[in-house]
Design an enzyme around this catalytic site. Structure first.
Site, PDB file in Angstrom:
ATOM      1  N   THR A  81      -2.350  -7.494  -4.182  1.00  0.00           N
ATOM      2  CA  THR A  81      -2.109  -6.195  -4.808  1.00  0.00           C
ATOM      3  C   THR A  81      -3.005  -5.980  -6.027  1.00  0.00           C
ATOM      4  O   THR A  81      -3.441  -6.954  -6.665  1.00  0.00           O
ATOM      5  CB  THR A  81      -0.622  -6.131  -5.246  1.00  0.00           C
ATOM      6  OG1 THR A  81      -0.430  -5.047  -6.147  1.00  0.00           O
ATOM      7  CG2 THR A  81      -0.186  -7.396  -5.974  1.00  0.00           C
ATOM      8  N   ASP A  82      -3.218  -4.717  -6.381  1.00  0.00           N
ATOM      9  CA  ASP A  82      -3.979  -4.424  -7.605  1.00  0.00           C
ATOM     10  C   ASP A  82      -3.158  -4.750  -8.861  1.00  0.00           C
ATOM     11  O   ASP A  82      -3.695  -4.807  -9.960  1.00  0.00           O
ATOM     12  CB  ASP A  82      -4.432  -2.957  -7.630  1.00  0.00           C
ATOM     13  CG  ASP A  82      -3.295  -1.940  -7.564  1.00  0.00           C
ATOM     14  OD1 ASP A  82      -2.109  -2.346  -7.441  1.00  0.00           O
ATOM     15  OD2 ASP A  82      -3.576  -0.721  -7.644  1.00  0.00           O
ATOM     16  N   GLU A  83      -1.839  -4.979  -8.672  1.00  0.00           N
ATOM     17  CA  GLU A  83      -0.976  -5.200  -9.844  1.00  0.00           C
ATOM     18  C   GLU A  83      -1.287  -6.508 -10.566  1.00  0.00           C
ATOM     19  O   GLU A  83      -0.900  -6.691 -11.715  1.00  0.00           O
ATOM     20  CB  GLU A  83       0.503  -5.135  -9.435  1.00  0.00           C
ATOM     21  CG  GLU A  83       0.833  -3.822  -8.755  1.00  0.00           C
ATOM     22  CD  GLU A  83       2.313  -3.530  -8.580  1.00  0.00           C
ATOM     23  OE1 GLU A  83       3.129  -4.054  -9.341  1.00  0.00           O
ATOM     24  OE2 GLU A  83       2.631  -2.746  -7.661  1.00  0.00           O
TER      25      GLU A  83
ATOM     26  N   TYR B 206       7.016  -9.885 -10.055  1.00  0.00           N
ATOM     27  CA  TYR B 206       6.343  -9.650  -8.764  1.00  0.00           C
ATOM     28  C   TYR B 206       4.851  -9.917  -8.888  1.00  0.00           C
ATOM     29  O   TYR B 206       4.282 -10.727  -8.149  1.00  0.00           O
ATOM     30  CB  TYR B 206       6.592  -8.212  -8.279  1.00  0.00           C
ATOM     31  CG  TYR B 206       5.634  -7.762  -7.192  1.00  0.00           C
ATOM     32  CD1 TYR B 206       5.634  -8.372  -5.944  1.00  0.00           C
ATOM     33  CD2 TYR B 206       4.703  -6.738  -7.415  1.00  0.00           C
ATOM     34  CE1 TYR B 206       4.739  -7.980  -4.944  1.00  0.00           C
ATOM     35  CE2 TYR B 206       3.813  -6.336  -6.428  1.00  0.00           C
ATOM     36  CZ  TYR B 206       3.836  -6.956  -5.191  1.00  0.00           C
ATOM     37  OH  TYR B 206       2.943  -6.570  -4.209  1.00  0.00           O
TER      38      TYR B 206
ATOM     39  N   LYS C 136       2.409 -12.870  -7.257  1.00  0.00           N
ATOM     40  CA  LYS C 136       1.263 -12.567  -6.385  1.00  0.00           C
ATOM     41  C   LYS C 136      -0.016 -13.152  -6.986  1.00  0.00           C
ATOM     42  O   LYS C 136      -0.861 -13.686  -6.267  1.00  0.00           O
ATOM     43  CB  LYS C 136       1.109 -11.049  -6.192  1.00  0.00           C
ATOM     44  CG  LYS C 136       2.189 -10.389  -5.362  1.00  0.00           C
ATOM     45  CD  LYS C 136       2.258 -10.850  -3.913  1.00  0.00           C
ATOM     46  CE  LYS C 136       1.095 -10.394  -3.071  1.00  0.00           C
ATOM     47  NZ  LYS C 136       1.288 -10.762  -1.629  1.00  0.00           N
TER      48      LYS C 136
HETATM   49  P1  NAD Z   1       7.729  -5.340   2.694  1.00  0.00           P
HETATM   50  O1  NAD Z   1       8.686  -5.772   1.651  1.00  0.00           O
HETATM   51  O2  NAD Z   1       7.934  -4.040   3.384  1.00  0.00           O
HETATM   52  O3  NAD Z   1       7.632  -6.461   3.835  1.00  0.00           O
HETATM   53  C1  NAD Z   1       7.641  -7.826   3.561  1.00  0.00           C
HETATM   54  C2  NAD Z   1       7.975  -8.553   4.842  1.00  0.00           C
HETATM   55  O4  NAD Z   1       7.949  -9.972   4.554  1.00  0.00           O
HETATM   56  C3  NAD Z   1       9.390  -8.251   5.372  1.00  0.00           C
HETATM   57  O5  NAD Z   1       9.339  -8.022   6.761  1.00  0.00           O
HETATM   58  C4  NAD Z   1      10.188  -9.488   5.040  1.00  0.00           C
HETATM   59  O6  NAD Z   1      11.241  -9.743   5.956  1.00  0.00           O
HETATM   60  C5  NAD Z   1       9.114 -10.564   5.113  1.00  0.00           C
HETATM   61  N1  NAD Z   1       9.445 -11.753   4.323  1.00  0.00           N
HETATM   62  C6  NAD Z   1       9.930 -11.785   3.052  1.00  0.00           C
HETATM   63  N2  NAD Z   1      10.145 -13.052   2.686  1.00  0.00           N
HETATM   64  C7  NAD Z   1       9.766 -13.845   3.727  1.00  0.00           C
HETATM   65  C8  NAD Z   1       9.723 -15.236   3.946  1.00  0.00           C
HETATM   66  N3  NAD Z   1      10.137 -16.100   3.007  1.00  0.00           N
HETATM   67  N4  NAD Z   1       9.262 -15.701   5.124  1.00  0.00           N
HETATM   68  C9  NAD Z   1       8.860 -14.830   6.107  1.00  0.00           C
HETATM   69  N5  NAD Z   1       8.889 -13.513   5.962  1.00  0.00           N
HETATM   70  C10 NAD Z   1       9.326 -13.013   4.783  1.00  0.00           C
HETATM   71  O7  NAD Z   1       6.304  -5.403   1.982  1.00  0.00           O
HETATM   72  P2  NAD Z   1       4.982  -4.537   2.264  1.00  0.00           P
HETATM   73  O8  NAD Z   1       5.018  -3.339   1.409  1.00  0.00           O
HETATM   74  O9  NAD Z   1       4.770  -4.420   3.719  1.00  0.00           O
HETATM   75  O10 NAD Z   1       3.894  -5.527   1.642  1.00  0.00           O
HETATM   76  C11 NAD Z   1       3.215  -6.481   2.453  1.00  0.00           C
HETATM   77  C12 NAD Z   1       2.213  -7.234   1.588  1.00  0.00           C
HETATM   78  O11 NAD Z   1       1.285  -6.310   1.017  1.00  0.00           O
HETATM   79  C13 NAD Z   1       2.845  -7.993   0.429  1.00  0.00           C
HETATM   80  O12 NAD Z   1       2.185  -9.227   0.307  1.00  0.00           O
HETATM   81  C14 NAD Z   1       2.575  -7.097  -0.778  1.00  0.00           C
HETATM   82  O13 NAD Z   1       2.469  -7.869  -1.943  1.00  0.00           O
HETATM   83  C15 NAD Z   1       1.246  -6.489  -0.390  1.00  0.00           C
HETATM   84  N6  NAD Z   1       0.964  -5.161  -0.970  1.00  0.00           N
HETATM   85  C16 NAD Z   1       1.856  -4.134  -0.813  1.00  0.00           C
HETATM   86  C17 NAD Z   1       1.535  -2.873  -1.322  1.00  0.00           C
HETATM   87  C18 NAD Z   1       2.467  -1.698  -1.137  1.00  0.00           C
HETATM   88  O14 NAD Z   1       2.197  -0.629  -1.704  1.00  0.00           O
HETATM   89  N7  NAD Z   1       3.530  -1.803  -0.377  1.00  0.00           N
HETATM   90  C19 NAD Z   1       0.335  -2.680  -2.013  1.00  0.00           C
HETATM   91  C20 NAD Z   1      -0.542  -3.763  -2.165  1.00  0.00           C
HETATM   92  C21 NAD Z   1      -0.225  -4.995  -1.619  1.00  0.00           C
HETATM   93  P1  TYD Z   2       7.014   1.732  -6.643  1.00  0.00           P
HETATM   94  O1  TYD Z   2       6.982   2.509  -5.378  1.00  0.00           O
HETATM   95  O2  TYD Z   2       8.208   0.889  -6.917  1.00  0.00           O
HETATM   96  O3  TYD Z   2       5.678   0.856  -6.647  1.00  0.00           O
HETATM   97  P2  TYD Z   2       5.005  -0.042  -7.862  1.00  0.00           P
HETATM   98  O4  TYD Z   2       5.988  -0.245  -8.919  1.00  0.00           O
HETATM   99  O5  TYD Z   2       4.665  -1.298  -7.154  1.00  0.00           O
HETATM  100  O6  TYD Z   2       3.808   0.734  -8.301  1.00  0.00           O
HETATM  101  O7  TYD Z   2       6.819   2.718  -7.859  1.00  0.00           O
HETATM  102  C1  TYD Z   2       5.692   3.567  -7.964  1.00  0.00           C
HETATM  103  C2  TYD Z   2       5.771   4.296  -9.284  1.00  0.00           C
HETATM  104  O8  TYD Z   2       6.886   5.182  -9.240  1.00  0.00           O
HETATM  105  C3  TYD Z   2       5.997   3.377 -10.460  1.00  0.00           C
HETATM  106  O9  TYD Z   2       5.286   3.879 -11.587  1.00  0.00           O
HETATM  107  C4  TYD Z   2       7.501   3.471 -10.722  1.00  0.00           C
HETATM  108  C5  TYD Z   2       7.817   4.890 -10.298  1.00  0.00           C
HETATM  109  N1  TYD Z   2       9.168   5.112  -9.734  1.00  0.00           N
HETATM  110  C6  TYD Z   2       9.969   6.133 -10.249  1.00  0.00           C
HETATM  111  O10 TYD Z   2       9.582   6.864 -11.172  1.00  0.00           O
HETATM  112  N2  TYD Z   2      11.211   6.298  -9.720  1.00  0.00           N
HETATM  113  C7  TYD Z   2      11.686   5.533  -8.711  1.00  0.00           C
HETATM  114  O11 TYD Z   2      12.855   5.731  -8.270  1.00  0.00           O
HETATM  115  C8  TYD Z   2      10.843   4.495  -8.186  1.00  0.00           C
HETATM  116  C9  TYD Z   2      11.328   3.599  -7.064  1.00  0.00           C
HETATM  117  C10 TYD Z   2       9.593   4.326  -8.726  1.00  0.00           C
END
Ligand code: NAD
Ligand code: TYD
Length: 379
Positions: free
Chosen positions: A149-151, A175, A179
């Site tokens: 992630t960019d975080e 989180y 990561k």
């Molecule tokens: P998500 O929470 O929707 O999915 C995570 C999946 O991992 C789930 O299916 C969960 O059951 C599985 N999981 C959790 N713990 C586990 C374990 N111990 N063993 C096996 N499986 C397990 O997450 P996502 O949004 O699909 O994110 C996927 C990846 O992308 C993550 O690594 C996250 O850090 C990264 N990412 C997400 C975003 C975003 O905006 N969602 C952005 C950048 C990077």
């Molecule tokens: P989120 O989807 O949780 O992603 P991340 O924290 O990983 O960026 O949140 C996106 C942005 O939206 C973040 O600045 C927090 C804000 N946010 C709200 O303002 N209200 C909400 O209910 C949620 C879930 C997030």
């Protein structure tokens, strides 16, 4: 593949971790749509609250059945060395695409333990298995791709420069710290043991199958139901949004052409303050599902406009101000770029949530867990 090589890799046997989650399930759908993908996918997922096999029902019906067997599912924890190793051997895995993680910042603030276990120990476990089965046995043509992630880069001020691949890590939440730790481990295995790795750091994703606790799906579903739209702080925090299919395309590109040992930033070139995102959701929803036609909102509720539901609530502790990513490297080196505009992506996403009420109800009621037992009990 040699260090720095740009020869095309053939993907034969992929271990996709976290494939039942939001991005992982979109990635598996994307992969099977690619005409040039002839390999098999082994999806390993623990099925936490965020994992949902309903996301992959069609894939299982099409590619998971005898005669067509190119898709396999195993419920397992990435921290479980023995089970993952057994899967590794059974399927002769040559590519790991590691999505599995605890992924929600708010949950990491309330309870960080699972984040440390899955994101750090889970990644370490997978790295140890690849070291044992690839490095110690001198395997070639293998790749460990880590999704990050960019975080991990921290938080920017309004006029700060973008995050680049060489921006020093400065994670702020449990989180992002977990990561960051996993990213360091992945790089360390490359430098120390020569493990062929690639790493991608992506901005905020949105699209179908996203668990409705993250900003965009939460706001869509609350608005449809006439519930408050809770915006943290003043709503001016900035995120860069990327449609999930564009992220999947970027990962597929890195898997085939990425230079081993390299990190690629992936972003939507689409920075938006949260309040603008929520207003755009309200506007688009009014177009696709006008309040007047909304069967979940009673006229007595006296809501004229979805915007009326916006409410400002207490800020998230340690709320990062702005994320903004520069993705010139993947654009220039590998030819990927975001292709779906925010307007188009948001429309597709909202329409998907409007069309998939049953999925939403199942996720919300925990019904999907029963569905898993009923349909996958024997696995
Ligand atoms: P998500 O929470 O929707 O999915 C995570 C999946 O991992 C789930 O299916 C969960 O059951 C599985 N999981 C959790 N713990 C586990 C374990 N111990 N063993 C096996 N499986 C397990 O997450 P996502 O949004 O699909 O994110 C996927 C990846 O992308 C993550 O690594 C996250 O850090 C990264 N990412 C997400 C975003 C975003 O905006 N969602 C952005 C950048 C990077
Ligand atoms: P989120 O989807 O949780 O992603 P991340 O924290 O990983 O960026 O949140 C996106 C942005 O939206 C973040 O600045 C927090 C804000 N946010 C709200 O303002 N209200 C909400 O209910 C949620 C879930 C997030």
């Amino acid at each position: 593949m040699e260090e720095g090589s740009r020869e095309r890799r053939t993907l034969r046997s992929l271990l996709v971790t976290g494939g039942a989650g939001f991005i992982g399930s979109n990635f598996i759908h994307y992969l099977f749509k690619q005409g040039d993908f002839k390999g098999k996918v082994v999806n390993v997922d623990k099925l936490t609250y965020a994992g949902n096999l309903e996301n992959l029902e069609e894939i299982d019906k099409t590619y998971g059945q005898e005669g067509q067997k190119r898709y396999f599912f195993r419920q397992a924890d990435v921290c479980d060395f023995k089970t993952i190793e057994e899967i590794f051997i059974q399927h002769d895995i040559d590519t790991v695409v590691h999505f599995a993680a605890e992924s929600h910042v708010d949950r990491s603030i309330h309870g960080p333990t699972d984040f440390i276990l899955t994101n750090i120990i889970g990644t370490f476990t997978l790295l140890e298995i690849t070291r044992k089965h690839w490095i110690d046995k001198g395997r070639s043509g293998v790749l460990f791709h880590h999704i990050s992630t960019d975080e991990v880069y921290g938080s920017l001020e309004k006029d700060d420069e973008y995050f680049y691949e060489n921006t020093p890590y400065d994670p702020h939440s449990p989180y992002s710290a977990s990561k960051a730790s996993s990213d360091h481990l992945v790089n360390a295995y490359h430098h120390t043991y020569g493990l062929p790795i690639t790493l991608s750091n992506c901005s905020n994703n949105y699209g179908p199958y996203q668990f409705p606790e993250k900003l965009i799906p939460l706001m869509i579903l609350n608005a449809v139901d006439g519930k408050k739209l809770p915006i943290y702080g003043d709503g001016m925090n900035v995120r860069d949004w990327l449609y999930v299919e564009d992220h999947c395309a970027a990962i597929y590109t890195v898997l085939r052409y990425g230079r081993t040992g390299e990190t690629y930033n992936i972003g939507g070139e689409n920075e938006q303050p949260n309040i603008n995102v929520v207003r755009k959701i309200c506007e688009t929803l009014e177009e696709l599902y006008p309040i007047a036609a909304n069967r979940f909102i009673q006229p007595s509720a006296n809501i004229q406009n979805y915007n009326d539901l916006i409410t400002f609530v207490k800020d998230r502790p340690g709320h990062d101000w702005r994320y903004a990513i520069n993705c010139d490297k993947i654009k220039e080196e590998l030819g990927w770029k975001p292709s779906i505009s925010f307007e188009e992506g948001l429309k597709k996403t909202i329409q998907w949530y409007l069309d998939n009420r049953q999925w939403i109800d199942n996720v919300r009621s925990g019904e999907y867990k029963k569905w898993i037992e009923k349909n996958y009990g024997e696995r």
